[in-house]
Write a protein that holds these residues in place. Structure first.
Motif, PDB file in Angstrom:
ATOM      1  N   MET A   1       0.856  -1.178   0.000  1.00 52.01           N
ATOM      2  CA  MET A   1       0.000   0.000   0.000  1.00 52.01           C
ATOM      3  C   MET A   1       0.883   1.214   0.000  1.00 52.01           C
ATOM      4  O   MET A   1       1.693   1.394   0.875  1.00 52.01           O
ATOM      5  N   SER A   2       0.736   2.061  -0.978  1.00 49.23           N
ATOM      6  CA  SER A   2       1.524   3.270  -1.022  1.00 49.23           C
ATOM      7  C   SER A   2       0.893   4.251  -1.977  1.00 49.23           C
ATOM      8  O   SER A   2       0.160   3.870  -2.845  1.00 49.23           O
ATOM      9  N   PHE A   3       1.174   5.520  -1.813  1.00 48.12           N
ATOM     10  CA  PHE A   3       0.770   6.511  -2.786  1.00 48.12           C
ATOM     11  C   PHE A   3       1.503   7.775  -2.448  1.00 48.12           C
ATOM     12  O   PHE A   3       1.965   7.936  -1.345  1.00 48.12           O
ATOM     13  N   THR A   4       1.787   8.691  -3.390  1.00 48.00           N
ATOM     14  CA  THR A   4       2.507   9.887  -3.001  1.00 48.00           C
ATOM     15  C   THR A   4       1.574  11.033  -2.636  1.00 48.00           C
ATOM     16  O   THR A   4       0.544  11.145  -3.222  1.00 48.00           O
ATOM     17  N   ILE A   5       2.080  12.035  -1.556  1.00 46.83           N
ATOM     18  CA  ILE A   5       1.264  13.250  -1.325  1.00 46.83           C
ATOM     19  C   ILE A   5       1.978  14.405  -1.858  1.00 46.83           C
ATOM     20  O   ILE A   5       2.961  14.615  -1.610  1.00 46.83           O
ATOM     21  N   VAL A   6       1.924  14.216  -3.409  1.00 41.41           N
ATOM     22  CA  VAL A   6       2.129  13.867  -4.664  1.00 41.41           C
ATOM     23  C   VAL A   6       3.332  13.443  -4.354  1.00 41.41           C
ATOM     24  O   VAL A   6       3.510  13.149  -3.354  1.00 41.41           O
TER      25      VAL A   6
ATOM     26  N   VAL B   1       1.195   7.582  -7.401  1.00 45.08           N
ATOM     27  CA  VAL B   1       1.884   8.483  -6.522  1.00 45.08           C
ATOM     28  C   VAL B   1       3.343   8.189  -6.322  1.00 45.08           C
ATOM     29  O   VAL B   1       4.147   9.063  -6.449  1.00 45.08           O
ATOM     30  N   ASN B   2       3.694   7.060  -5.828  1.00 42.88           N
ATOM     31  CA  ASN B   2       5.073   6.872  -5.433  1.00 42.88           C
ATOM     32  C   ASN B   2       5.973   6.478  -6.579  1.00 42.88           C
ATOM     33  O   ASN B   2       7.073   6.034  -6.348  1.00 42.88           O
ATOM     34  N   SER B   3       5.533   6.653  -7.781  1.00 45.20           N
ATOM     35  CA  SER B   3       6.408   6.320  -8.893  1.00 45.20           C
ATOM     36  C   SER B   3       7.634   7.206  -8.908  1.00 45.20           C
ATOM     37  O   SER B   3       8.624   6.879  -9.553  1.00 45.20           O
ATOM     38  N   GLY B   4       7.595   8.321  -8.191  1.00 46.60           N
ATOM     39  CA  GLY B   4       8.735   9.221  -8.154  1.00 46.60           C
ATOM     40  C   GLY B   4       9.633   9.033  -6.955  1.00 46.60           C
ATOM     41  O   GLY B   4      10.495   9.862  -6.686  1.00 46.60           O
ATOM     42  N   LEU B   5       9.487   7.939  -6.243  1.00 46.24           N
ATOM     43  CA  LEU B   5      10.250   7.722  -5.023  1.00 46.24           C
ATOM     44  C   LEU B   5      11.747   7.753  -5.266  1.00 46.24           C
ATOM     45  O   LEU B   5      12.502   8.288  -4.468  1.00 46.24           O
ATOM     46  N   GLU B   6      12.207   7.204  -6.395  1.00 50.14           N
ATOM     47  CA  GLU B   6      13.641   7.154  -6.655  1.00 50.14           C
ATOM     48  C   GLU B   6      14.255   8.540  -6.740  1.00 50.14           C
ATOM     49  O   GLU B   6      15.438   8.720  -6.491  1.00 50.14           O
ATOM     50  N   ASP B   7      13.464   9.556  -7.110  1.00 50.54           N
ATOM     51  CA  ASP B   7      13.967  10.914  -7.259  1.00 50.54           C
ATOM     52  C   ASP B   7      13.779  11.737  -5.999  1.00 50.54           C
ATOM     53  O   ASP B   7      14.044  12.936  -6.001  1.00 50.54           O
ATOM     54  N   GLU B   8      13.357  11.092  -4.930  1.00 47.24           N
ATOM     55  CA  GLU B   8      13.012  11.813  -3.714  1.00 47.24           C
ATOM     56  C   GLU B   8      14.098  12.761  -3.229  1.00 47.24           C
ATOM     57  O   GLU B   8      13.836  13.952  -3.056  1.00 47.24           O
TER      58      GLU B   8
ATOM     59  N   ILE C   1       8.064  -0.607   9.740  1.00 47.23           N
ATOM     60  CA  ILE C   1       6.977  -1.088   8.888  1.00 47.23           C
ATOM     61  C   ILE C   1       6.730  -0.216   7.667  1.00 47.23           C
ATOM     62  O   ILE C   1       5.871  -0.547   6.845  1.00 47.23           O
ATOM     63  N   GLY C   2       7.476   0.885   7.515  1.00 46.64           N
ATOM     64  CA  GLY C   2       7.205   1.707   6.341  1.00 46.64           C
ATOM     65  C   GLY C   2       8.083   2.941   6.224  1.00 46.64           C
ATOM     66  O   GLY C   2       8.931   3.220   7.066  1.00 46.64           O
ATOM     67  N   HIS C   3       7.830   3.666   5.139  1.00 40.43           N
ATOM     68  CA  HIS C   3       8.611   4.846   4.759  1.00 40.43           C
ATOM     69  C   HIS C   3       7.646   5.952   4.354  1.00 40.43           C
ATOM     70  O   HIS C   3       6.628   5.707   3.707  1.00 40.43           O
ATOM     71  N   ALA C   4       7.969   7.207   4.737  1.00 35.42           N
ATOM     72  CA  ALA C   4       7.139   8.338   4.336  1.00 35.42           C
ATOM     73  C   ALA C   4       8.027   9.536   4.050  1.00 35.42           C
ATOM     74  O   ALA C   4       9.135   9.645   4.583  1.00 35.42           O
TER      75      ALA C   4
ATOM     76  N   GLY D   1       4.537  11.141   0.315  1.00 32.30           N
ATOM     77  CA  GLY D   1       4.536   9.767  -0.160  1.00 32.30           C
ATOM     78  C   GLY D   1       4.744   8.790   0.968  1.00 32.30           C
ATOM     79  O   GLY D   1       5.309   9.148   2.009  1.00 32.30           O
ATOM     80  N   TYR D   2       4.279   7.551   0.788  1.00 31.24           N
ATOM     81  CA  TYR D   2       4.536   6.535   1.803  1.00 31.24           C
ATOM     82  C   TYR D   2       4.446   5.136   1.222  1.00 31.24           C
ATOM     83  O   TYR D   2       3.842   4.909   0.175  1.00 31.24           O
TER      84      TYR D   2
END
Length: 206
Positions: free
Chosen positions: A1-6, A11-18, A113-116, A129-130
């Motif tokens: 379960m994840s989505f970005t706040i954008v 959503v989290n497709s941009g996590l690598e560029d965080e 248990i997770g990342h945000a 994002g999380y």
């Protein structure tokens, strides 16, 4: 379960560029009335601790981001090398004193248990994002974490608006967004994949 706040889904497709995207965030803060954060804040909810990352989190973070189920709506899992590199960038950002990325730990057992995160986005929007490990899905942790981060964004960081994107049809993430004060603004498409743009705005004082 994840989505970005954008935050998990489109959503989290941009996590690598965080980490790279923090640059625009910090620059915007320096040029605005936003409250600068010289130290990473630890946030808490009834069941969660959202704290700065430490080296001992590396293995758990890499495992999370290499999990195909967790990242199925985020362009697939990262490679071991990519996930490890991303973690190193997060730790480096924390050493600068400018980091908006949290390790999510359960108070019961102090287990990771997770990342945000919050990052600067397009048109001066800010994204949250999380990601959560799959074994805790469906227990309300997403709603709990997002509620607290949104509060932090408005009350402590001085943000006026947060955005989140979610794949069309990703009902679980849509429910989380709507329960935490986000409203649907528009539906877009990227590379043939439709997604919703949700927005949360700072409450207007009465």
């Amino acid at each position: 379960m994840s989505f970005t706040i954008v935050v998990t889904s489109h959503v989290n497709s941009g996590l690598e560029d965080e980490p790279a995207r923090w640059g625009s965030f910090f620059g915007s803060m320096a040029m605005s009335n936003l409250v600068p954060m010289s130290m990473m804040s630890t946030l808490q909810t009834a069941r969660l601790i959202l704290r700065p990352y430490q080296e001992s989190d590396r293995e758990a973070f890499v495992s999370l981001n290499c999990d195909a189920d967790v990242r199925q709506r985020m362009d697939g899992p990262l490679s071991l090398d990519s996930a490890d590199s991303l973690f190193s960038k997060i730790l480096a950002a924390e050493r600068t004193g400018w980091s908006f990325s949290w390790a999510i730990v359960s108070k019961a057992g102090l287990e990771y248990i997770g990342h945000a995160f919050i990052v600067g986005g397009e048109a001066e929007d800010y994204e949250l994002g999380y990601l959560f490990v799959s074994k805790v899905w469906g227990q309300g942790f997403g709603t709990e974490a997002v509620t607290r981060i949104v509060q932090h964004g408005f009350d402590s960081l001085g943000l006026d608006r947060l955005v989140a994107t979610v794949d069309v049809g990703h009902a679980r993430s849509i429910r989380i967004l709507e329960k935490t004060g986000f409203e649907l603004e528009e539906t877009k498409e990227e590379e043939g994949c439709p997604y919703h743009l949700y927005v949360a705005r700072r409450p207007t004082p009465l």
